[in-house]
Design an enzyme around this catalytic site. Structure first.
Site, PDB file in Angstrom:
ATOM      1  CB  ILE A   1      -2.772 -11.625  -8.433  1.00 40.89           C
ATOM      2  CG1 ILE A   1      -3.540 -12.915  -8.723  1.00 40.89           C
ATOM      3  CG2 ILE A   1      -1.731 -11.360  -9.516  1.00 40.89           C
ATOM      4  CD1 ILE A   1      -4.329 -12.875 -10.012  1.00 40.89           C
ATOM      5  CG  ASP A  13      -1.795  -1.215   1.322  1.00 42.55           C
ATOM      6  OD1 ASP A  13      -2.179  -1.753   0.267  1.00 42.55           O
ATOM      7  OD2 ASP A  13      -2.076  -1.655   2.444  1.00 42.55           O
TER       8      ASP A  13
END
Length: 354
Positions: A274, A133
């Site tokens: 993924i 993130d």
């Protein structure tokens, strides 16, 4: 006296964690002749007083070191449970393991918890930021972010050809929690036409108007829309719809279908985990190596309670307390990346609402 240091990986996995472990073990052994012990499964392993001796060649395969290009973490990790409910046991476990220092590799949530434990137990703690993130404060890069961006860009490249072949609007939902760094970086690099992130308000009418302009003015019959998982729902939607728990990608697809006067063929791809996997990129390998080396040096210098951070082309120590106080770090709506995206004709939302 030879030091005994521990290392653990906490929170969600990401590419580059094994590169950090590799750098820490190599530098601690070769430079300082210290013993390094891996704590499996983060605070759970600490609670159970588990420690695995690590050495430079313990993972070799006929002399080949796989850690540089291996995703995930050989130590295992967890991102659940109420760690602070077991404070006394945690503090006792640290003392029982007789560690001189502990290196923790984690995101803002993990760092906050471990920092609190370190304060209560007077631990010698050094932190290394990792998260796809990229929302840890005071560092330009966190381990794992670059690889995840590359993974998304690869998906966007593939989806663009399918979108163009079938005249479709491809909507790609990506991770990022409450921050839009992942969507913004990958969207720009992957040639997206629309990028929706939590930090910038948008309207469905504005989005549909942009898609119509692509079609009518530029003769583009397809589009790529990148949506951050934390992108906010439109006010007009939340006021008139009780189903606000749908995925952001599907929500955008539904709203485009309702808004447009033309029949727009949409498809939604949710990349999911993924984005966490794969072989670490060159940049993540370099970042992980420098972070691991610096963390060991901070221990040697007695600089505890610090997180290593990438700033202005170099690595500097930052107090963990400051990092925790300022995290999560969000995208600046007036920042250079947002302005660069707008200059490319990418729709991010309404400027008046930033």
């Amino acid at each position: 006296m030879r030091k005994k240091i521990g290392i653990l990986t906490s929170g969600g996995d990401c590419p580059g964690l094994n590169c950090v472990i590799r750098a820490v073990v190599s530098h601690a052994k070769l430079t300082y002749d210290w013993d390094v012990f891996g704590i499996p499964y983060a605070t759970q392993g600490l609670l159970e007083r588990q420690a695995i001796a690590l050495n430079m060649h313990g993972w070799d395969l006929r002399g080949i070191d796989p850690l540089l290009n291996m995703g995930g973490t050989i130590l295992g990790t967890i991102n659940k449970g109420d760690t602070l409910a077991h404070v006394d046991e945690m503090l006792a476990s640290y003392q029982a393991l007789a560690l001189d220092a502990l290196i923790v590799i984690g995101g803002d949530g993990s760092l906050a918890i471990l920092h609190e434990l370190a304060k209560r137990g007077n631990w010698n703690l050094v932190a290394i930021p990792k998260t796809i993130d990229n929302d840890v404060a005071f560092t330009e890069w966190a381990v794992g972010f670059d690889t995840s961006v590359n993974t998304i860009v690869d998906a966007l490249n593939r989806l663009t050809f399918t979108a163009a072949s079938h005249d479709r609007v491809m909507i790609v939902e990506v991770m990022g929690r409450s921050a839009g760094h992942l969507a913004l970086h990958a969207g720009i690099a992957g040639g997206a036409d629309v990028i929706l992130i939590p930090e910038i308000s948008y309207t469905i009418s504005g989005l549909c108007q942009h898609l119509a302009e692509l079609r009518d003015r530029w003769r583009r019959k397809f589009a790529i829309v990148v949506v951050a998982e934390g992108a906010k729902l439109c006010v007009e939607y939340t006021e008139n719809n009780t189903n606000t728990k749908c995925g952001r990608g599907q929500y955008i697809a539904d709203q485009i279908a309702r808004c447009s006067s033309n029949c727009i063929d949409t498809r939604v791809s949710v990349l999911g985990h993924i984005q966490r996997g794969g072989i670490p990129s060159a940049l993540d390998r370099l970042t992980a190596t420098v972070f691991g080396k610096t963390a060991v040096d901070l221990i040697a210098q007695g600089q505890f309670g610090q997180m290593v951070a990438w700033q202005n082309g170099g690595v500097v120590p930052v107090p963990i307390a400051d990092v925790v106080a300022q995290s999560p770090l969000h995208v600046n709506p007036q920042g250079y990346l947002v302005q660069s995206a707008r200059s490319l004709g990418i729709y991010l939302g309404e400027k008046s609402n930033e």
